[in-house]
Design a protein around this motif. Structure first.
Motif, PDB file in Angstrom:
ATOM      1  N   VAL A   8      39.375  33.871  35.062  1.00  0.00           N
ATOM      2  CA  VAL A   8      38.152  33.068  35.013  1.00  0.00           C
ATOM      3  C   VAL A   8      38.495  31.590  34.879  1.00  0.00           C
ATOM      4  O   VAL A   8      38.007  30.741  35.628  1.00  0.00           O
ATOM      5  N   ASP A   9      39.346  31.271  33.921  1.00  0.00           N
ATOM      6  CA  ASP A   9      39.576  29.879  33.556  1.00  0.00           C
ATOM      7  C   ASP A   9      40.325  29.096  34.633  1.00  0.00           C
ATOM      8  O   ASP A   9      40.057  27.910  34.845  1.00  0.00           O
ATOM      9  N   CYS A  10      41.255  29.741  35.335  1.00  0.00           N
ATOM     10  CA  CYS A  10      42.002  29.013  36.366  1.00  0.00           C
ATOM     11  C   CYS A  10      41.331  29.083  37.727  1.00  0.00           C
ATOM     12  O   CYS A  10      41.804  28.473  38.688  1.00  0.00           O
ATOM     13  N   GLY A  11      40.228  29.844  37.841  1.00  0.00           N
ATOM     14  CA  GLY A  11      39.500  29.934  39.103  1.00  0.00           C
ATOM     15  C   GLY A  11      40.004  31.007  40.042  1.00  0.00           C
ATOM     16  O   GLY A  11      39.627  31.046  41.217  1.00  0.00           O
ATOM     17  N   LEU A  12      40.842  31.912  39.540  1.00  0.00           N
ATOM     18  CA  LEU A  12      41.430  32.938  40.397  1.00  0.00           C
ATOM     19  C   LEU A  12      40.373  33.841  41.020  1.00  0.00           C
ATOM     20  O   LEU A  12      40.402  34.110  42.219  1.00  0.00           O
ATOM     21  N   TRP A  13      39.425  34.330  40.209  1.00  0.00           N
ATOM     22  CA  TRP A  13      38.430  35.267  40.739  1.00  0.00           C
ATOM     23  C   TRP A  13      37.511  34.573  41.742  1.00  0.00           C
ATOM     24  O   TRP A  13      37.115  35.172  42.749  1.00  0.00           O
ATOM     25  N   THR A  14      37.189  33.326  41.488  1.00  0.00           N
ATOM     26  CA  THR A  14      36.345  32.579  42.426  1.00  0.00           C
ATOM     27  C   THR A  14      37.055  32.383  43.763  1.00  0.00           C
ATOM     28  O   THR A  14      36.468  32.576  44.834  1.00  0.00           O
ATOM     29  N   LEU A  15      38.331  32.010  43.704  1.00  0.00           N
ATOM     30  CA  LEU A  15      39.099  31.807  44.936  1.00  0.00           C
ATOM     31  C   LEU A  15      39.235  33.112  45.715  1.00  0.00           C
ATOM     32  O   LEU A  15      39.032  33.138  46.937  1.00  0.00           O
ATOM     33  N   MET A  16      39.544  34.193  45.020  1.00  0.00           N
ATOM     34  CA  MET A  16      39.704  35.469  45.709  1.00  0.00           C
ATOM     35  C   MET A  16      38.381  35.936  46.324  1.00  0.00           C
ATOM     36  O   MET A  16      38.363  36.508  47.414  1.00  0.00           O
ATOM     37  N   ALA A  17      37.271  35.678  45.638  1.00  0.00           N
ATOM     38  CA  ALA A  17      35.961  36.046  46.185  1.00  0.00           C
ATOM     39  C   ALA A  17      35.643  35.230  47.431  1.00  0.00           C
ATOM     40  O   ALA A  17      35.086  35.742  48.406  1.00  0.00           O
ATOM     41  N   GLN A  18      36.019  33.958  47.416  1.00  0.00           N
ATOM     42  CA  GLN A  18      35.810  33.100  48.595  1.00  0.00           C
ATOM     43  C   GLN A  18      36.648  33.566  49.778  1.00  0.00           C
ATOM     44  O   GLN A  18      36.246  33.434  50.933  1.00  0.00           O
ATOM     45  N   ASN A  19      37.803  34.135  49.484  1.00  0.00           N
ATOM     46  CA  ASN A  19      38.697  34.631  50.539  1.00  0.00           C
ATOM     47  C   ASN A  19      38.275  35.992  51.073  1.00  0.00           C
ATOM     48  O   ASN A  19      38.943  36.563  51.937  1.00  0.00           O
ATOM     49  N   SER A  20      37.185  36.542  50.530  1.00  0.00           N
ATOM     50  CA  SER A  20      36.607  37.803  50.981  1.00  0.00           C
ATOM     51  C   SER A  20      37.525  38.990  50.663  1.00  0.00           C
ATOM     52  O   SER A  20      38.281  38.960  49.689  1.00  0.00           O
ATOM     53  N   ASP A  21      37.490  40.018  51.512  1.00  0.00           N
ATOM     54  CA  ASP A  21      38.187  41.274  51.211  1.00  0.00           C
ATOM     55  C   ASP A  21      39.604  41.344  51.757  1.00  0.00           C
ATOM     56  O   ASP A  21      40.254  42.379  51.640  1.00  0.00           O
ATOM     57  N   LYS A  22      40.096  40.287  52.338  1.00  0.00           N
ATOM     58  CA  LYS A  22      41.443  40.345  52.910  1.00  0.00           C
ATOM     59  C   LYS A  22      42.484  40.438  51.785  1.00  0.00           C
ATOM     60  O   LYS A  22      42.268  39.939  50.674  1.00  0.00           O
ATOM     61  N   PRO A  23      43.626  41.064  52.051  1.00  0.00           N
ATOM     62  CA  PRO A  23      44.711  41.090  51.057  1.00  0.00           C
ATOM     63  C   PRO A  23      45.188  39.676  50.755  1.00  0.00           C
ATOM     64  O   PRO A  23      45.276  38.831  51.652  1.00  0.00           O
ATOM     65  N   GLN A  24      45.473  39.419  49.480  1.00  0.00           N
ATOM     66  CA  GLN A  24      45.814  38.064  49.064  1.00  0.00           C
ATOM     67  C   GLN A  24      47.109  38.071  48.262  1.00  0.00           C
ATOM     68  O   GLN A  24      47.263  38.847  47.317  1.00  0.00           O
ATOM     69  N   LYS A  25      48.032  37.187  48.645  1.00  0.00           N
ATOM     70  CA  LYS A  25      49.357  37.149  48.035  1.00  0.00           C
ATOM     71  C   LYS A  25      49.348  36.255  46.792  1.00  0.00           C
ATOM     72  O   LYS A  25      48.734  35.183  46.785  1.00  0.00           O
ATOM     73  N   VAL A  26      50.043  36.687  45.771  1.00  0.00           N
ATOM     74  CA  VAL A  26      50.097  35.965  44.511  1.00  0.00           C
ATOM     75  C   VAL A  26      50.589  34.536  44.695  1.00  0.00           C
ATOM     76  O   VAL A  26      50.003  33.589  44.173  1.00  0.00           O
ATOM     77  N   GLY A  27      51.669  34.350  45.462  1.00  0.00           N
ATOM     78  CA  GLY A  27      52.240  33.017  45.636  1.00  0.00           C
ATOM     79  C   GLY A  27      51.269  32.050  46.287  1.00  0.00           C
ATOM     80  O   GLY A  27      51.145  30.891  45.873  1.00  0.00           O
ATOM     81  N   GLU A  28      50.544  32.519  47.310  1.00  0.00           N
ATOM     82  CA  GLU A  28      49.581  31.666  47.993  1.00  0.00           C
ATOM     83  C   GLU A  28      48.418  31.304  47.078  1.00  0.00           C
ATOM     84  O   GLU A  28      47.930  30.168  47.073  1.00  0.00           O
ATOM     85  N   LEU A  29      47.956  32.275  46.306  1.00  0.00           N
ATOM     86  CA  LEU A  29      46.862  32.009  45.361  1.00  0.00           C
ATOM     87  C   LEU A  29      47.292  31.000  44.309  1.00  0.00           C
ATOM     88  O   LEU A  29      46.560  30.058  43.988  1.00  0.00           O
TER      89      LEU A  29
END
Length: 363
Positions: A8-29
């Motif tokens: 929540v605090d670093c914006g991870l969930w918001t960013l992942m939600a914006q990126n939709s359902d595609k697989p997302q890599k830790v390093g890129e996030l």
């Protein structure tokens, strides 16, 4: 909880939600969030691209790996994940910020509740100035002042908005007949007080009310402490903002309705009795109504959301969610009102308790 709050605090969930359902890599996030830079400063590492930077990505990977193992994320491959509905929901401020408001600065209260009770002889806590949260953090501030002092006041405002999610709004005709019970017979003077929301936070309930009834006879008035009123960023201009402490004399006299949402459950009966006395003194007999919007716990078959909230009240505020009998004891026996009816919005929903002043002093 560490991983969920981190997201929540670093914006991870918001960013992942914006990126939709595609697989997302830790390093890129991590790179897009700037997590490396923030954690590098904390770890006093100043060499870009060093092993220190790799360890930071590993930190985020460790958190996400655990959340995946617990079912909060879906693992696609090595350091690659997708959101679940749960973590997607945490990108919504009224949900995600509620975690920070209710856990970051208060969670030691529940964790040390057993110590608090042991030291007090295992009695039911009923003193608003002696709570498990105060004991755990060594403070004399109540939960609300404590949250504000640590910078979580606006997060708590979002948390309060979340109470409306998933439930029928109280002003819906299938819940409470506003026209029949409030609008009909109300003073039509545009300056007359129509609905006063006492302790209404930043106005989310009145905003919702205006969605159902954009035109009402009289004024809509929002009351809360100066620090809360000062945090309002966007509120319909039809709502009058008023700085007010409900422990003091009610300045608005003779309103059609005085409304309180999740106020009395924060306080033991002796404090509630004083709060209600201030409202009672301002009400117009035969005209004004008091609307209390809270859980009414049945004697058997209680719903889990109501009992969970009762545990929050118990461990943070030495207060409680009330049963049907407890409400009648507080409102009628102790405070001297008449309860006209308790309206329900369905299973698990909070209720609306409609009260009036007694006729000829008879409760």
């Amino acid at each position: 909880m560490a991983g969920l709050n981190f997201g929540v605090d670093c914006g991870l969930w918001t960013l992942m939600a914006q990126n939709s359902d595609k697989p997302q890599k830790v390093g890129e996030l991590a790179a897009e969030l700037g997590v490396d830079h923030a954690l590098l400063s904390m770890l006093e590492c100043s060499t870009p691209g060093s092993l220190c930077g790799q360890s930071i990505n590993t930190l985020q990977a460790r958190l996400m790996r655990h959340l995946s193992a617990m079912g909060y994320l879906i693992e696609i491959g090595v350091d690659e994940y997708r959101l679940t509905n749960y973590t997607r929901a945490m990108s919504i401020p009224v949900i995600g910020n509620g975690y920070l408001a209710m856990l970051s600065c208060t969670s030691s209260g529940p964790m040390r509740f057993h110590e608090f009770c042991r030291k007090r002889g295992w009695v039911n806590p009923t003193d608003a100035k002696d709570t498990a949260m105060m004991y755990a953090y060594g403070t004399t501030m109540d939960t609300f002042a404590w949250q504000q002092s640590l910078g979580y006041g606006t997060h708590f405002n979002d948390h309060m908005r979340g109470y409306a999610l998933g439930f029928l709004p109280w002003m819906d005709d299938n819940f409470y007949p506003v026209k029949e019970r409030l609008i009909d017979g109300a003073d039509t003077d545009p300056d007359a007080p129509f609905l006063v929301d006492i302790g209404g936070n930043v106005g989310h309930d009145l905003e919702l009310f205006l969605g159902f009834f954009p035109i009402v006879p009289g004024r809509l008035i929002l009351q809360d402490l100066p620090v809360v009123i000062g945090q309002i960023r966007d509120l319909n201009p039809a709502v009058l903002r008023m700085e007010y402490d409900f422990n003091t004399k009610q300045p608005v006299k003779g309103a059609r309705a005085y409304y309180m949402h999740n106020i009395l459950h924060d306080w033991p009966d002796d404090v509630c009795e004083k709060i209600l006395a201030k409202i009672k003194a301002a009400m117009k007999p035969g005209y004004s109504r008091l609307l209390i919007h809270e859980h009414v716990i049945p004697e058997t078959g209680a719903y889990w959301e109501a009992t969970a909230l009762d545990m929050v009240m118990l461990t943070l505020l030495s207060a409680h969610e009330r049963t049907h009998a407890a409400w009648y004891n507080l409102i009628e026996t102790r405070a001297g009102f008449n309860i006209n009816k308790i309206w329900s919005g369905g299973k698990g929903s909070q209720c609306l308790i409609e009260c009036e002043l007694p006729i000829n002093g008879v409760v």
